[in-house]
Design a protein around this motif. Structure first.
Motif, PDB file in Angstrom:
ATOM      1  N   ARG A 273      55.069  51.624  10.115  1.00 42.54           N
ATOM      2  CA  ARG A 273      56.345  51.508   9.820  1.00 42.54           C
ATOM      3  C   ARG A 273      56.732  51.812   8.444  1.00 42.54           C
ATOM      4  O   ARG A 273      56.037  51.277   7.497  1.00 42.54           O
ATOM      5  CB  ARG A 273      57.022  50.009   9.879  1.00 42.54           C
ATOM      6  CG  ARG A 273      56.904  49.496  11.109  1.00 42.54           C
ATOM      7  CD  ARG A 273      57.610  48.226  11.658  1.00 42.54           C
ATOM      8  NE  ARG A 273      59.122  48.464  11.487  1.00 42.54           N
ATOM      9  CZ  ARG A 273      59.663  48.448  12.766  1.00 42.54           C
ATOM     10  NH1 ARG A 273      59.100  48.325  13.883  1.00 42.54           N
ATOM     11  NH2 ARG A 273      61.144  48.707  12.704  1.00 42.54           N
TER      12      ARG A 273
ATOM     13  N   GLN B  46      59.040  51.460   5.929  1.00 39.10           N
ATOM     14  CA  GLN B  46      60.402  50.852   5.662  1.00 39.10           C
ATOM     15  C   GLN B  46      60.255  50.339   4.124  1.00 39.10           C
ATOM     16  O   GLN B  46      59.076  49.923   3.787  1.00 39.10           O
ATOM     17  CB  GLN B  46      60.735  49.809   6.432  1.00 39.10           C
ATOM     18  CG  GLN B  46      61.274  50.556   7.873  1.00 39.10           C
ATOM     19  CD  GLN B  46      61.712  49.364   8.777  1.00 39.10           C
ATOM     20  OE1 GLN B  46      60.941  49.146   9.632  1.00 39.10           O
ATOM     21  NE2 GLN B  46      62.532  48.490   8.716  1.00 39.10           N
TER      22      GLN B  46
ATOM     23  N   ARG C 295      61.761  40.513  14.723  1.00 42.55           N
ATOM     24  CA  ARG C 295      63.153  40.878  14.191  1.00 42.55           C
ATOM     25  C   ARG C 295      63.158  42.453  13.820  1.00 42.55           C
ATOM     26  O   ARG C 295      64.263  42.918  14.057  1.00 42.55           O
ATOM     27  CB  ARG C 295      63.184  40.001  12.781  1.00 42.55           C
ATOM     28  CG  ARG C 295      63.851  38.682  12.885  1.00 42.55           C
ATOM     29  CD  ARG C 295      64.163  38.098  11.808  1.00 42.55           C
ATOM     30  NE  ARG C 295      63.255  37.990  10.840  1.00 42.55           N
ATOM     31  CZ  ARG C 295      62.261  36.895  10.629  1.00 42.55           C
ATOM     32  NH1 ARG C 295      62.305  35.998  11.516  1.00 42.55           N
ATOM     33  NH2 ARG C 295      61.606  36.972   9.794  1.00 42.55           N
ATOM     34  N   LEU C 296      62.024  42.988  13.440  1.00 45.52           N
ATOM     35  CA  LEU C 296      61.996  44.433  13.017  1.00 45.52           C
ATOM     36  C   LEU C 296      62.318  45.251  14.654  1.00 45.52           C
ATOM     37  O   LEU C 296      62.986  46.239  14.656  1.00 45.52           O
ATOM     38  CB  LEU C 296      60.877  44.858  12.612  1.00 45.52           C
ATOM     39  CG  LEU C 296      60.593  44.441  10.949  1.00 45.52           C
ATOM     40  CD1 LEU C 296      59.136  44.837  10.614  1.00 45.52           C
ATOM     41  CD2 LEU C 296      61.576  45.185  10.346  1.00 45.52           C
TER      42      LEU C 296
ATOM     43  N   SER D 215      66.074  44.486  15.510  1.00 45.15           N
ATOM     44  CA  SER D 215      67.272  44.857  14.707  1.00 45.15           C
ATOM     45  C   SER D 215      67.007  46.056  13.496  1.00 45.15           C
ATOM     46  O   SER D 215      67.854  46.352  12.971  1.00 45.15           O
ATOM     47  CB  SER D 215      67.884  43.778  13.975  1.00 45.15           C
ATOM     48  OG  SER D 215      67.071  43.017  12.910  1.00 45.15           O
ATOM     49  N   GLY D 216      65.677  46.213  13.502  1.00 45.90           N
ATOM     50  CA  GLY D 216      65.100  46.969  12.391  1.00 45.90           C
ATOM     51  C   GLY D 216      64.947  46.731  11.045  1.00 45.90           C
ATOM     52  O   GLY D 216      64.864  47.445  10.044  1.00 45.90           O
ATOM     53  N   LYS D 217      65.426  45.444  10.784  1.00 47.17           N
ATOM     54  CA  LYS D 217      65.158  44.822   9.534  1.00 47.17           C
ATOM     55  C   LYS D 217      64.857  43.184   9.615  1.00 47.17           C
ATOM     56  O   LYS D 217      64.826  42.929  10.893  1.00 47.17           O
ATOM     57  CB  LYS D 217      66.649  44.832   8.732  1.00 47.17           C
ATOM     58  CG  LYS D 217      67.344  43.959   9.682  1.00 47.17           C
ATOM     59  CD  LYS D 217      68.950  44.374   8.525  1.00 47.17           C
ATOM     60  CE  LYS D 217      70.084  43.718   9.435  1.00 47.17           C
ATOM     61  NZ  LYS D 217      71.296  43.621   8.581  1.00 47.17           N
TER      62      LYS D 217
ATOM     63  N   LEU E  17      63.995  46.317   4.609  1.00 43.98           N
ATOM     64  CA  LEU E  17      65.200  47.190   4.755  1.00 43.98           C
ATOM     65  C   LEU E  17      65.227  48.031   6.169  1.00 43.98           C
ATOM     66  O   LEU E  17      64.351  48.431   6.310  1.00 43.98           O
ATOM     67  CB  LEU E  17      65.768  47.770   3.793  1.00 43.98           C
ATOM     68  CG  LEU E  17      65.837  47.137   2.382  1.00 43.98           C
ATOM     69  CD1 LEU E  17      66.064  48.130   1.241  1.00 43.98           C
ATOM     70  CD2 LEU E  17      66.935  46.068   2.308  1.00 43.98           C
ATOM     71  N   PRO E  18      66.445  48.436   6.701  1.00 40.33           N
ATOM     72  CA  PRO E  18      66.481  49.276   7.574  1.00 40.33           C
ATOM     73  C   PRO E  18      65.929  50.681   7.422  1.00 40.33           C
ATOM     74  O   PRO E  18      65.908  51.182   6.344  1.00 40.33           O
ATOM     75  CB  PRO E  18      67.770  49.454   8.176  1.00 40.33           C
ATOM     76  CG  PRO E  18      68.808  48.070   7.612  1.00 40.33           C
ATOM     77  CD  PRO E  18      67.706  47.623   6.516  1.00 40.33           C
TER      78      PRO E  18
ATOM     79  N   THR F 284      65.370  54.535   6.715  1.00 40.49           N
ATOM     80  CA  THR F 284      66.442  55.694   6.591  1.00 40.49           C
ATOM     81  C   THR F 284      65.943  56.755   7.590  1.00 40.49           C
ATOM     82  O   THR F 284      64.644  56.945   7.717  1.00 40.49           O
ATOM     83  CB  THR F 284      66.151  55.768   5.039  1.00 40.49           C
ATOM     84  OG1 THR F 284      65.175  56.354   4.859  1.00 40.49           O
ATOM     85  CG2 THR F 284      66.877  54.745   4.273  1.00 40.49           C
ATOM     86  N   SER F 285      66.752  57.434   8.187  1.00 38.66           N
ATOM     87  CA  SER F 285      66.476  58.413   8.912  1.00 38.66           C
ATOM     88  C   SER F 285      66.414  59.699   7.958  1.00 38.66           C
ATOM     89  O   SER F 285      67.038  59.923   7.049  1.00 38.66           O
ATOM     90  CB  SER F 285      67.716  58.838   9.981  1.00 38.66           C
ATOM     91  OG  SER F 285      68.966  59.020   9.356  1.00 38.66           O
TER      92      SER F 285
END
Length: 173
Positions: free
Chosen positions: A96, A98, A135-136, A139-141, A167-168, A170-171
């Motif tokens: 990941r 992030q 949680r990731l 919800s991505g965070k 944090l979510p 970023t694309s």
């Protein structure tokens, strides 16, 4: 040379593995020294994993206060930073990319730091990493509570705890 407002390039992700075990820790430490210039001044000699704990070995010399013991501000920065590294390395081991930020941190100083020392960082709750993973995925965070302990030999000199937010993602265009 770092410039304010310009993110430092990320390291390529290591091969998928468990809690940092696939990470080249020397390469990560070298990257860390460049990405966060303060790190090069903290006396960090070595970092490694021991079970679920990230361990740092540090020299007291760069962290002295006027009394000849460890400077509290420097030690507090180190406890916050090792927690950030734990979370970042865990994310990297789980493929990941992030960002991690500290949301809350606190320390309790128990005894003077009067020699070279080690910092140990681990999840506060045994199932914390599994809860973060869930949680990731949903919800991505997420957030993770980590504890840090500073030892001179076998003497516990400082206890700290930090709450780290992931944090979510970023694309990328």
């Amino acid at each position: 040379m770092r410039h304010p407002g310009v993110p430092f390039p990320r390291l390529p992700l290591p091969e998928a593995n468990r809690a940092g075990q696939g990470e080249d820790m020397e390469a990560f430490q070298h990257w860390l020294n460049e990405a966060i210039p303060l790190v090069g001044h903290l006396g960090l000699k070595r970092m490694y994993w021991q079970h679920e704990s990230l361990i740092w070995e540090l020299a007291l010399g760069p962290n002295l206060n006027d009394k000849g013991t460890g400077f509290g501000g420097s030690l507090a920065a180190q406890t916050t930073l090792i927690g950030w590294c734990w979370a970042t390395l865990w994310l990297r081991a789980h493929q990941r990319e992030q960002d991690v930020v500290v949301a809350k941190a606190g320390q309790r100083f128990l005894a003077p730091v009067n020699g070279n020392y080690r910092l140990e960082c681990r999840p506060r709750d045994e199932d914390g990493p599994q809860q973060l993973d869930a949680r990731l995925k949903s919800s991505g965070k997420g957030r993770l509570a980590l504890v840090q302990q500073l030892f001179v030999g076998d003497s516990l000199c400082l206890e700290a705890e930090g709450d780290y937010a992931v944090l979510p993602a970023t694309s990328t265009p």
